[in-house]
Design an enzyme around this catalytic site. Structure first.
Site, mmCIF file in Angstrom:
data_model
loop_
_atom_site.group_PDB
_atom_site.id
_atom_site.type_symbol
_atom_site.label_atom_id
_atom_site.label_comp_id
_atom_site.label_asym_id
_atom_site.label_seq_id
_atom_site.Cartn_x
_atom_site.Cartn_y
_atom_site.Cartn_z
ATOM 1 N N VAL A 1 1.507 -1.256 -15.189
ATOM 2 C CA VAL A 1 0.308 -2.114 -15.248
ATOM 3 C C VAL A 1 0.123 -2.690 -16.657
ATOM 4 O O VAL A 1 -0.234 -3.864 -16.822
ATOM 5 C CB VAL A 1 -0.953 -1.338 -14.800
ATOM 6 C CG1 VAL A 1 -2.204 -2.177 -14.973
ATOM 7 C CG2 VAL A 1 -0.802 -0.887 -13.349
ATOM 8 N N LYS B 1 -9.437 5.489 -11.864
ATOM 9 C CA LYS B 1 -10.440 5.852 -10.843
ATOM 10 C C LYS B 1 -10.768 7.330 -10.869
ATOM 11 O O LYS B 1 -11.913 7.733 -10.674
ATOM 12 C CB LYS B 1 -9.951 5.446 -9.457
ATOM 13 C CG LYS B 1 -8.636 6.089 -9.055
ATOM 14 C CD LYS B 1 -7.619 5.121 -8.532
ATOM 15 C CE LYS B 1 -7.050 4.279 -9.647
ATOM 16 N NZ LYS B 1 -5.922 3.467 -9.294
ATOM 17 N N GLU C 1 -12.775 -2.874 -13.042
ATOM 18 C CA GLU C 1 -12.437 -3.587 -11.810
ATOM 19 C C GLU C 1 -11.120 -3.076 -11.202
ATOM 20 O O GLU C 1 -10.969 -2.977 -9.987
ATOM 21 C CB GLU C 1 -12.327 -5.092 -12.102
ATOM 22 C CG GLU C 1 -12.064 -5.961 -10.903
ATOM 23 C CD GLU C 1 -13.162 -5.885 -9.856
ATOM 24 O OE1 GLU C 1 -14.249 -6.412 -10.105
ATOM 25 O OE2 GLU C 1 -12.942 -5.270 -8.790
ATOM 26 N N VAL D 1 -10.602 0.206 -8.472
ATOM 27 C CA VAL D 1 -10.812 0.233 -7.017
ATOM 28 C C VAL D 1 -10.112 -0.961 -6.375
ATOM 29 O O VAL D 1 -10.413 -2.114 -6.686
ATOM 30 C CB VAL D 1 -12.321 0.196 -6.660
ATOM 31 C CG1 VAL D 1 -12.501 0.261 -5.142
ATOM 32 C CG2 VAL D 1 -13.060 1.345 -7.326
ATOM 33 N N GLY E 1 -7.204 -2.258 -6.746
ATOM 34 C CA GLY E 1 -6.296 -3.058 -7.586
ATOM 35 C C GLY E 1 -6.788 -4.466 -7.849
ATOM 36 O O GLY E 1 -7.788 -4.676 -8.533
ATOM 37 N N GLY F 1 10.599 3.900 -2.526
ATOM 38 C CA GLY F 1 9.714 3.732 -3.690
ATOM 39 C C GLY F 1 8.286 3.358 -3.316
ATOM 40 O O GLY F 1 7.482 3.038 -4.191
ATOM 41 N N GLU G 1 5.174 8.076 -4.081
ATOM 42 C CA GLU G 1 5.636 8.757 -5.290
ATOM 43 C C GLU G 1 6.386 10.033 -4.930
ATOM 44 O O GLU G 1 6.226 10.571 -3.820
ATOM 45 C CB GLU G 1 4.412 9.146 -6.128
ATOM 46 C CG GLU G 1 3.496 7.986 -6.349
ATOM 47 C CD GLU G 1 3.044 7.870 -7.789
ATOM 48 O OE1 GLU G 1 3.597 8.569 -8.643
ATOM 49 O OE2 GLU G 1 2.154 7.052 -8.023
ATOM 50 N N ASP H 1 -6.926 9.990 -3.812
ATOM 51 C CA ASP H 1 -7.016 8.686 -4.490
ATOM 52 C C ASP H 1 -8.080 7.804 -3.800
ATOM 53 O O ASP H 1 -8.921 7.185 -4.472
ATOM 54 C CB ASP H 1 -5.627 8.017 -4.452
ATOM 55 C CG ASP H 1 -5.649 6.612 -4.998
ATOM 56 O OD1 ASP H 1 -5.731 6.447 -6.226
ATOM 57 O OD2 ASP H 1 -5.594 5.660 -4.187
ATOM 58 N N LYS I 1 -11.902 6.260 -5.215
ATOM 59 C CA LYS I 1 -12.356 4.865 -5.119
ATOM 60 C C LYS I 1 -13.642 4.762 -4.289
ATOM 61 O O LYS I 1 -14.567 4.009 -4.636
ATOM 62 C CB LYS I 1 -11.247 4.005 -4.507
ATOM 63 C CG LYS I 1 -9.981 3.973 -5.385
ATOM 64 C CD LYS I 1 -8.773 3.436 -4.623
ATOM 65 C CE LYS I 1 -7.520 3.444 -5.472
ATOM 66 N NZ LYS I 1 -6.285 3.221 -4.706
HETATM 67 N N1 HSE Z 1 -1.502 5.010 -5.360
HETATM 68 C C1 HSE Z 1 -2.454 4.006 -5.011
HETATM 69 C C2 HSE Z 1 -2.111 3.421 -3.664
HETATM 70 C C3 HSE Z 1 -2.527 2.857 -5.984
HETATM 71 O O1 HSE Z 1 -1.160 3.840 -3.020
HETATM 72 O O2 HSE Z 1 -2.840 2.544 -3.230
HETATM 73 C C4 HSE Z 1 -3.310 3.199 -7.187
HETATM 74 O O3 HSE Z 1 -4.576 3.651 -6.858
#
Ligand code: HSE
Length: 452
Positions: free
Chosen positions: A14, A105, A129, A132, A134, A187, A190, A201, A205
């Site tokens: 990023v 986040k 911004e 949440v 992206g 890919g 992860e 995750d 958010k």
């Molecule tokens: N790992 C997150 C996703 C992206 O798969 O959407 C970053 O929050």
């Protein structure tokens, strides 16, 4: 006017995207911001790699504190991630009077109250911004575009990894474990996908959105979190036959007290797989894409769709925050948009002390799959228990025993869709159904959201 000087902590995917987009679109960004925005200092442990990205355009150091200590730096972008050193550095940057932009986040969902309080006390902005969904400007939409509304609910596909896995499971009829391995090979997931597949995750958010939507503090510890690891291809198929798709949703809802249902007023905050009608636009969000539906009393339903991750989509959000700060940093702090949309002093007032409800108190509808003995009276006993609990049935699907258990099988799957009820009531009904000798395996229960 002199360019605003930015220090970047962590130049991974990023960070590199941010550097590149800022450089590529610098003229237009300058015309919008009213002055240039330049990343002049980068801290990264891999100094050689960082230098290969920024060349001579910025000074590269290994020590993040050198960036924070530099009096020429106006804004610090934190792209390190996690709650450890990132938290320390963000608080140090605030203490040094820097504005902060972060995509973190996890940090804000868990420590947001402390961080926003520190920023307000120091008169600096913390912009997030990118934290949440992206590249989707959902924070901007909730804090500013929808500010006239009493927000009623938000439901979002806010994790791309799990949406990719669910899309593949549906398309190919495969089970979770098989698709996860393939997603890792390609890919899309992860090597350690725990935060994504367990819903953590998405819960980070959803927690941030709930605070902005309802004027409550960030309360990640109160979020209910369920991932997608227990979903089977069979449930995805049955849901489809009934006109639904299964998605991992981050949901936050305002709920009124209901004397009849014996529920309190409060806020629902939950992440779990959910059936949604296939005809809804959000049900058709496939692959790694994100989407968020917001229901406001004045505007009705609005939908925001786009890429929730990736170098340039996330950079798009980070740079939007840089432009906001460039435009506003000389303004009186009281004139800026509050971090969580509501003026902080209102956090003591009644509306913002609304409790986050426990899962027993939420109200939703359900998909139930019961593996049952294929004999007389089974369906009647199951539906009898639901009727006794005051739970209304919306649809029932029973498969041919042969189709489920093979030729001559005397077991079958009974699928029941219900109307809304309080979850505590569903929990007791499920315990009773589970105890029936003709219910042969643990009952599968997936919540259902009509999003009407
Ligand atoms: N790992 C997150 C996703 C992206 O798969 O959407 C970053 O929050």
């Amino acid at each position: 006017m002199k360019s605003i000087q930015v220090g970047l902590l962590g130049i991974g995917v990023v960070g590199a995207g941010t550097f590149n987009v800022l450089h590529r679109n610098q003229e237009e960004i300058q015309r919008r911001a009213g002055r240039g925005i330049a990343i002049t200092m980068v801290a990264d442990l891999d100094v050689a790699r960082a230098k290969s990205i920024v060349g001579d355009a910025a000074q590269v150091v290994a020590d993040a504190r050198a960036v924070i200590a530099n009096p020429d730096i106006d804004i610090v972008i934190e792209l390190i991630g996690g709650y450890g050193i990132a938290k320390t550095l963000v608080l140090e940057a605030i203490a040094a009077g820097k504005h902060v932009v972060t995509a973190n986040k996890a940090l804000l969902a868990v420590h947001g109250t402390e961080i926003f309080a520190a920023a307000s006390a120091k008169g600096v902005m913390v912009a997030f911004e990118a934290a949440v969904a992206g590249g989707i400007p959902i924070i901007k939409a909730l804090r500013e575009g929808l500010t006239a509304n009493r927000i009623q609910w938000i439901a979002g596909i806010i994790n791309g990894t799990t949406n990719f896995i669910l899309s593949e499971m549906r398309d190919k009829g495969l089970d979770f474990g098989v698709v996860l391995k393939e997603a890792q090979r390609l890919g899309y997931a992860e090597a350690d996908p725990t935060f994504d597949i367990e819903g953590v995750d998405a819960a980070h958010k959803a927690t941030i959105m709930s605070a902005i939507a309802f004027g409550i503090p960030v309360q990640f510890d109160k979020a209910h979190i369920e991932g997608i690891t227990k979903l089977s291809a069979a449930d995805i198929k049955y849901a489809e036959q009934l006109g639904y798709r299964i998605k991992l949703l981050g949901i936050t809802k305002r709920r009124q007290a209901d004397a009849k249902a014996q529920t309190r007023e409060g806020i629902e905050l939950r992440v779990h797989p959910a059936l949604i009608p296939a005809k809804r636009l959000i049900a058709n969000v496939e692959g790694a894409m994100n989407a968020v539906v917001v229901q406001g009393d004045a505007v009705g339903t609005t939908l925001y769709y786009g890429k929730g991750a990736g170098a340039e989509p996330t950079a798009s959000a980070v740079i939007a925050d840089l432009v906001d700060i460039a435009r506003l940093h000389t303004a009186d702090a009281a004139q800026r948009v509050p971090h969580l949309a509501f003026q902080p002093h209102t956090l003591d007032e009644a509306m913002s002390t609304l409790p986050v409800l426990t899962m027993g108190e939420i109200v939703t509808s359900y998909y139930l799959r019961l593996r049952v003995a294929d004999e007389a009276g089974v369906l009647a006993r199951v539906t009898g228990i639901l009727a006794e609990a005051g739970i209304s049935i919306d649809a029932v699907l029973q498969r041919e025993a042969d189709e489920v258990g093979g030729e001559g099988s005397n077991q079958t799957d009974l699928i029941i869709l219900t109307h809304d009820c309080v979850e505590a009531r569903m929990n007791s009904a499920m315990s009773e159904m589970q105890a029936l000798p003709t219910v042969l395996a643990p009952i599968t229960r997936i919540r259902k959201e009509e999003l009407a």
